[in-house]
Design a protein around this motif. Structure first.
Motif, PDB file in Angstrom:
ATOM      1  N   LEU A 137       0.860  -1.185   0.000  1.00 27.74           N
ATOM      2  CA  LEU A 137       0.000   0.000   0.000  1.00 27.74           C
ATOM      3  C   LEU A 137       0.892   1.229   0.000  1.00 27.74           C
ATOM      4  O   LEU A 137       1.609   1.497   0.967  1.00 27.74           O
ATOM      5  CB  LEU A 137      -0.922  -0.015   1.228  1.00 27.74           C
ATOM      6  CG  LEU A 137      -1.944  -1.155   1.230  1.00 27.74           C
ATOM      7  CD1 LEU A 137      -2.639  -1.249   2.584  1.00 27.74           C
ATOM      8  CD2 LEU A 137      -2.961  -0.967   0.115  1.00 27.74           C
ATOM      9  N   GLN A 138       0.862   1.956  -1.095  1.00 26.80           N
ATOM     10  CA  GLN A 138       1.740   3.103  -1.245  1.00 26.80           C
ATOM     11  C   GLN A 138       1.214   4.316  -0.491  1.00 26.80           C
ATOM     12  O   GLN A 138       0.095   4.318   0.023  1.00 26.80           O
ATOM     13  CB  GLN A 138       1.910   3.431  -2.727  1.00 26.80           C
ATOM     14  CG  GLN A 138       0.634   3.876  -3.420  1.00 26.80           C
ATOM     15  CD  GLN A 138       0.858   4.129  -4.900  1.00 26.80           C
ATOM     16  OE1 GLN A 138       1.451   3.340  -5.612  1.00 26.80           O
ATOM     17  NE2 GLN A 138       0.359   5.266  -5.376  1.00 26.80           N
ATOM     18  N   ARG A 141      -2.701   6.773  -1.489  1.00 28.04           N
ATOM     19  CA  ARG A 141      -3.798   5.821  -1.632  1.00 28.04           C
ATOM     20  C   ARG A 141      -5.061   6.526  -2.144  1.00 28.04           C
ATOM     21  O   ARG A 141      -5.137   7.746  -2.192  1.00 28.04           O
ATOM     22  CB  ARG A 141      -4.059   5.142  -0.281  1.00 28.04           C
ATOM     23  CG  ARG A 141      -2.870   4.295   0.173  1.00 28.04           C
ATOM     24  CD  ARG A 141      -3.162   3.503   1.426  1.00 28.04           C
ATOM     25  NE  ARG A 141      -3.200   4.309   2.632  1.00 28.04           N
ATOM     26  CZ  ARG A 141      -2.119   4.725   3.293  1.00 28.04           C
ATOM     27  NH1 ARG A 141      -0.909   4.426   2.841  1.00 28.04           N
ATOM     28  NH2 ARG A 141      -2.235   5.434   4.397  1.00 28.04           N
ATOM     29  N   THR A 163      -2.393  -1.286  -5.181  1.00 29.06           N
ATOM     30  CA  THR A 163      -1.345  -0.534  -4.488  1.00 29.06           C
ATOM     31  C   THR A 163      -1.879   0.736  -3.842  1.00 29.06           C
ATOM     32  O   THR A 163      -1.297   1.253  -2.894  1.00 29.06           O
ATOM     33  CB  THR A 163      -0.210  -0.157  -5.450  1.00 29.06           C
ATOM     34  OG1 THR A 163      -0.722   0.679  -6.490  1.00 29.06           O
ATOM     35  CG2 THR A 163       0.412  -1.402  -6.061  1.00 29.06           C
ATOM     36  N   GLN A 164      -3.007   1.254  -4.339  1.00 29.93           N
ATOM     37  CA  GLN A 164      -3.642   2.429  -3.747  1.00 29.93           C
ATOM     38  C   GLN A 164      -4.854   2.057  -2.896  1.00 29.93           C
ATOM     39  O   GLN A 164      -5.585   2.931  -2.446  1.00 29.93           O
ATOM     40  CB  GLN A 164      -4.066   3.403  -4.849  1.00 29.93           C
ATOM     41  CG  GLN A 164      -2.903   4.022  -5.610  1.00 29.93           C
ATOM     42  CD  GLN A 164      -3.394   5.000  -6.654  1.00 29.93           C
ATOM     43  OE1 GLN A 164      -4.075   4.644  -7.619  1.00 29.93           O
ATOM     44  NE2 GLN A 164      -3.047   6.263  -6.466  1.00 29.93           N
ATOM     45  N   GLY A 165      -5.081   0.754  -2.718  1.00 27.62           N
ATOM     46  CA  GLY A 165      -6.248   0.300  -1.970  1.00 27.62           C
ATOM     47  C   GLY A 165      -7.532   0.413  -2.763  1.00 27.62           C
ATOM     48  O   GLY A 165      -8.622   0.344  -2.201  1.00 27.62           O
ATOM     49  N   GLU A 166      -7.418   0.531  -4.089  1.00 29.78           N
ATOM     50  CA  GLU A 166      -8.587   0.803  -4.917  1.00 29.78           C
ATOM     51  C   GLU A 166      -9.568  -0.364  -5.002  1.00 29.78           C
ATOM     52  O   GLU A 166     -10.730  -0.183  -5.337  1.00 29.78           O
ATOM     53  CB  GLU A 166      -8.160   1.239  -6.323  1.00 29.78           C
ATOM     54  CG  GLU A 166      -7.390   0.196  -7.118  1.00 29.78           C
ATOM     55  CD  GLU A 166      -5.891   0.317  -6.976  1.00 29.78           C
ATOM     56  OE1 GLU A 166      -5.178   0.027  -7.962  1.00 29.78           O
ATOM     57  OE2 GLU A 166      -5.427   0.689  -5.885  1.00 29.78           O
ATOM     58  N   THR A 168     -10.195  -2.420  -2.354  1.00 31.42           N
ATOM     59  CA  THR A 168     -10.476  -2.847  -0.982  1.00 31.42           C
ATOM     60  C   THR A 168     -11.953  -3.201  -0.801  1.00 31.42           C
ATOM     61  O   THR A 168     -12.282  -4.220  -0.176  1.00 31.42           O
ATOM     62  CB  THR A 168     -10.082  -1.738   0.016  1.00 31.42           C
ATOM     63  OG1 THR A 168      -8.690  -1.457  -0.124  1.00 31.42           O
ATOM     64  CG2 THR A 168     -10.368  -2.180   1.439  1.00 31.42           C
ATOM     65  N   TYR A 257      -8.869   6.193   3.857  1.00 25.94           N
ATOM     66  CA  TYR A 257      -7.429   6.062   3.658  1.00 25.94           C
ATOM     67  C   TYR A 257      -6.835   4.925   4.483  1.00 25.94           C
ATOM     68  O   TYR A 257      -5.865   4.288   4.060  1.00 25.94           O
ATOM     69  CB  TYR A 257      -6.746   7.390   4.016  1.00 25.94           C
ATOM     70  CG  TYR A 257      -5.820   7.902   2.935  1.00 25.94           C
ATOM     71  CD1 TYR A 257      -6.332   8.247   1.687  1.00 25.94           C
ATOM     72  CD2 TYR A 257      -4.462   8.039   3.155  1.00 25.94           C
ATOM     73  CE1 TYR A 257      -5.494   8.719   0.682  1.00 25.94           C
ATOM     74  CE2 TYR A 257      -3.614   8.512   2.161  1.00 25.94           C
ATOM     75  CZ  TYR A 257      -4.137   8.853   0.931  1.00 25.94           C
ATOM     76  OH  TYR A 257      -3.309   9.311  -0.062  1.00 25.94           O
TER      77      TYR A 257
END
Length: 385
Positions: A137-138, A141, A163-166, A168, A257
């Motif tokens: 997770l960068q 996010r 990687t951005q939690g998109e 989730t 976030y």
């Protein structure tokens, strides 16, 4: 689980051997090589995903990280035309990769491989750096949105949150009734389940545990997931008690976030590797400390977590977990990255710090989460009239 990482001639890092523990926290001033440590691991995974490892080379650009060209990846004071990364695994599976990076490759975004030692493919099968037991997770996010992405490939096949939690919301909707792997991660205020005999036990369902931990950031919060598969979109709404269901855009930014961090940790199995950048973003101090406690608990359950942070509250959450006996101090590795002048050159110096059973740190180098102490000293000085 990674026990050591050796890096040579990669970005800001000349030559360093770093010890990793179940929980490794990396801190330091801006532009001191912290992200370069994480990217040395991420480029290996990225190259494997692009089928460039083991035989072809190092992919500098992809879904996990975008570095640029060879000239951007090569340490500017390198005396050899190569980049080397070595993973030393706690299972005894060690591997070293060397990649060519000279003037000819300076404008290439794939660096040809010189050697892999040993040549065995075992590392790709058993290391969480390469298999599906991985989350990254960068720092940047996905924040609140009216809708979020869905992807069966990313979620069902790769077990990824993005990687951005998109992804989730999609991940949680599929796995909401899955049980968390270790009861030690169970939140004390989680919903209670009742069996046929009237005996109640804490719910280990992922959705209930996520709501309970998210309640440390926003008390009483509940999640409402509404998948729209025809549009490949997911709606995430939040509710408090019997309140209306609020769009994520109408509640605190930090809730959305931090959601992927909580989901990644609670859904991971022992042996997983989680890399998190700036978990403190958009959270109030209490929420930051609770995230620190959660990552410390996860590390005590066999999950390896690498955290890059600028937050003393995250650090203190970890210290409190150690102090409370929830986490063994031997499972925690702290690094403070700084730049020092040596013979007129600016050299990156990672300082290894240790924590004892009371959560106390053995030394506090200048700049290591000491800004409040410095400010307090100034505030206590008498005002000159």
């Amino acid at each position: 689980m990674i026990s050591s990482l050796y890096i040579k001639n990669f970005k800001a890092l000349g030559e360093h051997l770093l010890t990793f523990k179940p929980l490794t926290l990396i801190s330091g001033l801006n532009s001191t090589g912290k992200s370069s440590v994480l990217q040395s691991i991420l480029t290996l995974r990225q190259s494997y995903q692009q089928k460039l490892l083991p035989g072809e080379g190092l992919a500098l650009n992809g879904d996990l990280v975008s570095i640029g060209r060879g000239k951007d990846a090569r340490f500017e004071d390198a005396t050899e035309d190569l980049i080397e990364v070595k993973l030393i695994n706690s299972l005894g599976i060690d591997c070293s990769w060397k990649f060519k990076c000279d003037n000819q490759e300076n404008d290439s975004d794939v660096l040809p491989i010189i050697s892999q030692e040993p040549a065995s493919l075992e590392i790709y099968e058993f290391s969480s750096v390469f298999n599906e037991n991985f989350h990254y997770l960068q720092a940047e996010r996905i924040g609140p949105r009216s809708s979020f992405k869905m992807s069966n490939f990313q979620v069902a096949q790769l077990k990824s949150l993005g990687t951005q939690g998109e992804y989730t919301g999609h991940f949680l909707s599929i796995n909401e009734r899955s049980k968390i792997c270790n009861i030690k991660l169970s939140h004390p205020n989680v919903k209670q389940d009742e069996d046929n005999l009237g005996v109640t036990t804490p719910s280990l369902d992922l959705i209930d545990q996520v709501e309970a931990w998210l309640g440390e950031i926003s008390p009483g919060i509940r999640l409402r997931l509404d998948p729209k598969p025809d549009l490949d979109l997911m709606s995430i709404r939040y509710q408090y008690g019997d309140s209306d269901r609020y769009r994520s855009t109408n509640v605190g930014f930090g809730i959305t976030y931090s959601l992927p961090i909580i989901v990644a940790i609670l859904s991971s199995k022992p042996g997983a590797l989680i890399i998190i950048e700036n978990p403190e973003a958009h959270l109030h101090p209490q929420g930051q400390a609770k995230i620190g406690e959660l990552v410390a608990l996860a590390a005590s359950c066999g999950i390896q977590i690498v955290v890059e942070t600028h937050s003393d509250h995250v650090l203190n959450g970890i210290r409190l977990a150690v102090h409370g006996g929830k986490t063994n101090p031997d499972d925690v590795q702290l690094y403070y990255f700084q730049r020092v002048n040596k013979l007129g050159e600016s050299i990156i110096n990672p300082i290894s710090l240790k924590m004892n059973r009371r959560g106390r740190i053995d030394r506090w180098p200048d700049g290591f989460f000491d800004e409040w102490d410095k400010s307090l000293e100034t505030l206590l000085d008498p005002i000159q009239e």
